[in-house]
Design an enzyme around this catalytic site. Sequence first.
Site: not given
Length: 206
Positions: A88-89
């Site tokens: 995830i960013c």
Amino acid sequence: MASTKRIAKEFADCTTAPPPGISITLPSDADLHTWHVTVTAPPNSVYAPGRFGLILKFPVDYPFKPPTINFTTRIYHPNITNDSLGNICIGLLKSENWKPASKVINVLEAVRNILVEPMPDDALEQRIADEYRRDRPEFEKNARAYVERYAKGTVNFVQAPPPPEQKDGGAPAAGGATGAANPGRAAGRQGGGSGLGSASRPAPPA
């Protein structure tokens, strides 16, 4: 250990007054460094009423380094890798943004927020980001299809193994985690994306 005391306090804070739609458990009472997090998508999100599992892990030198967080429930989202790794960013987890005073509760709130408002300019899945920008109805159709297939049953916290290492220049062993063919994405830059993504748009579930 100072990090354990800090994590214990944050766990108490997060479980006493959790952010809306978020619940946290420990897979082992003896280890505070791994949390199981369940996120229920907000009602105004295309991912509603999906429930998503995440694994949050703290490094030994927390809070001087940020935790890592991965989706264990598949999701069709520009900021989350479309594979079994679920990287995830989130801007808060970038090394230049994380501070020792940063709190996990803010990380969890940021995760829930991107279920309402993805950030296509900071994508890990560039094809999905492009679709989000240019063809919102198609994006929403695909996102809902993933919710129907993956996010309506029992939440599981089985994390994919790391991609197999190549030996003697050969191809990865069969049966490796999805996304291993893309080393940049499989590395799972928690901090942010730079156009990482599969070479073609990930197909929606059958």
